[in-house]
Design a protein around this motif. Structure first.
Motif, PDB file in Angstrom:
ATOM      1  N   THR A  65      60.848 -12.872 -79.003  1.00 25.26           N
ATOM      2  CA  THR A  65      61.481 -11.943 -78.077  1.00 25.26           C
ATOM      3  C   THR A  65      62.966 -12.150 -78.241  1.00 25.26           C
ATOM      4  N   ASP A  87      61.977  -4.889 -82.277  1.00 25.93           N
ATOM      5  CA  ASP A  87      61.147  -6.064 -81.987  1.00 25.93           C
ATOM      6  C   ASP A  87      60.203  -5.693 -80.849  1.00 25.93           C
ATOM      7  N   ASN A 127      65.602  -5.563 -78.876  1.00 24.53           N
ATOM      8  CA  ASN A 127      64.520  -6.024 -78.003  1.00 24.53           C
ATOM      9  C   ASN A 127      64.040  -4.804 -77.216  1.00 24.53           C
TER      10      ASN A 127
END
Length: 428
Positions: free
Chosen positions: A2, A134, A83
């Motif tokens: 993460t 991601d 993210n």
């Protein structure tokens, strides 16, 4: 992993401060404390220039933009890493989070703020280098269990388990490819990829020591998910973070890159990039936060290019640094190894990879890993490593290129590179 979004200067520091507890596969990492690291200078890191379509990317986040500048000056290329599901810019934040009740079995239950959050993340993450979304979250992968979810079964509109499975994975795939589509809409020239699902998900043993049923059980659903994602990526990612300080790690890296390479060739010729970290994976409590040893740092920099990858991505999150300096004690050896690849990159990039013995087979047999890349003029670039031997040992391995043969020297656990041609063997 993460990952906080990247940036430069104050933006990079802000991203670090905003980031939640972070790591590879989500738990927070321990930070490296390496002897001599405080005295390492960027002047100790050499420069390299990749050719032939080969790449080396820098995705190491530190509080100092100078580190990025220094890395780019040495030959690394940048990465925009998003993210995707974290709503840093929302007031209040509306993160897209996994269910608190455990992995979901209903992909049709997409949160109403999904598009808002994802598009906001894209809008606030301008492209610089390759663009990586991601996206990592768990969902139910046992299809019988998912089929038992009444809401999911009804939403699928299917009447058989087989039809439900196809619809189920196709719908979950939207959670991954919609952000890629929206990225291309906002930045048409962006080169986009996905960290999360892979054509062959990271598997420590790969297919070594498994029968066909075990391989199918682990990886058949990779293909079901990926066939919907593939049209939306410009490159593939193979995650090869290291878990163990032992010879097997060499073959783990090769096998995982190799499987992603081989399984994506039917889709076309898009490149594979290998994601790496200079620290051991945090899931190994004994080694967590420690840097990989020199021979593995060297192998990380070389083996992917001889397993089907066109590039490596060095990732890291090192907010503990107090000054602008190289974040890893092994970075000089890693970059010197990239420098060796760069010297042959034009040949490697236009050559044809030969996989005589699959990595998993050499692994089981405890053989050296040997790869050749054939060129049109009949010569070959050769890579060889014998991690099974002692660091102080020296041996040779017979290598072949068409009608030519030679013995390549293997020094300890180092990775040997050479060109074999009618003129003999020339080491690099």
């Amino acid at each position: 992993m993460t990952i906080p979004r990247t940036g430069s200067g104050a933006a990079a520091l802000l991203a670090l401060l905003l980031a939640p507890a972070l790591a590879v596969l989500s738990p927070a990492p321990a930070f490296s404390q390496q002897p001599g690291g405080e005295t390492l200078r960027w002047s100790d890191i050499p420069r390299f220039e990749m050719k032939g379509g080969l790449k080396a990317f820098w995705n190491v986040l530190t509080p100092f933009a100078e580190n990025n500048t220094e890395a780019y000056a040495r030959g690394f290329e940048p990465v925009t890493l998003v993210n995707t599901y974290t709503d840093y810019w929302g007031k209040p934040r509306r993160d897209i989070n996994p269910s608190k009740d455990g992995p979901s079995a209903n992909p049709w239950d997409m949160p109403p703020n999904f598009e808002l959050v994802v598009r906001r993340a894209i809008e606030n993450s301008k492209p610089s280098g390759i663009y990586v979304q991601d996206i990592e979250f768990p969902f139910v992968e046992t299809i019988e269990k998912a089929h038992g979810d009444t809401a999911a079964r009804l939403a699928s509109g299917t009447t058989s388990l087989a039809a439900f499975e196809a619809a189920y994975y196709k719908k979950w795939a939207e959670w991954f490819w919609l952000p890629l589509l929206w990225t291309k809409e906002r930045y048409p020239d962006a080169v986009v990829g996905l960290y999360g699902p892979q054509p062959f998900r990271r598997d420590y043993w790969g297919i070594s020591g498994k029968d066909a049923a075990q391989i199918d059980g682990s990886h058949r659903t990779d293909a079901l998910l990926w066939e919907s994602i593939d049209p939306h990526v410009d490159f593939y990612i193979s995650s090869i973070y290291l878990f163990y300080d032992k010879p097997d790690s060499v073959f783990y890296m090769a096998a995982n890159v190799e499987e992603n390479y081989l399984r994506t060739r039917p889709f076309g010729d898009k490149p594979v990039y290998a994601y790496e970290w200079m620290l051991f994976h945090i899931s190994n409590a004994e080694l967590s936060g420690k840097e990989v040893p020199g021979y593995l740092a060297e192998a990380m920099a070389i083996i992917p290019y001889f397993s089907g990858a066109k590039g490596v991505v060095l990732w890291g999150w090192e907010p503990q640094l107090k000054t602008a300096r190289p974040p890893y004690a092994q970075l000089p050896r890693y970059v010197r190894s990239l420098q060796r690849v760069a010297a042959l990159s034009d040949k490697i990039g236009r050559g044809r990879l030969v996989i005589d013995t699959p990595a998993h087979a050499a692994w089981r047999a405890r053989q050296p890993l040997v790869r050749t890349i054939e060129l049109d003029d009949g010569s070959c670039v050769v890579m060889a490593i014998d991690p099974w031997q002692d660091e102080t040992a020296r041996s040779t391995r017979r290598v072949r290129c068409g009608a030519w043969e030679a013995d390549i020297a293997l020094e300890g656990r180092g990775t040997a590179l050479a060109v074999l041609s009618r003129d003999g063997l020339k080491s690099y």
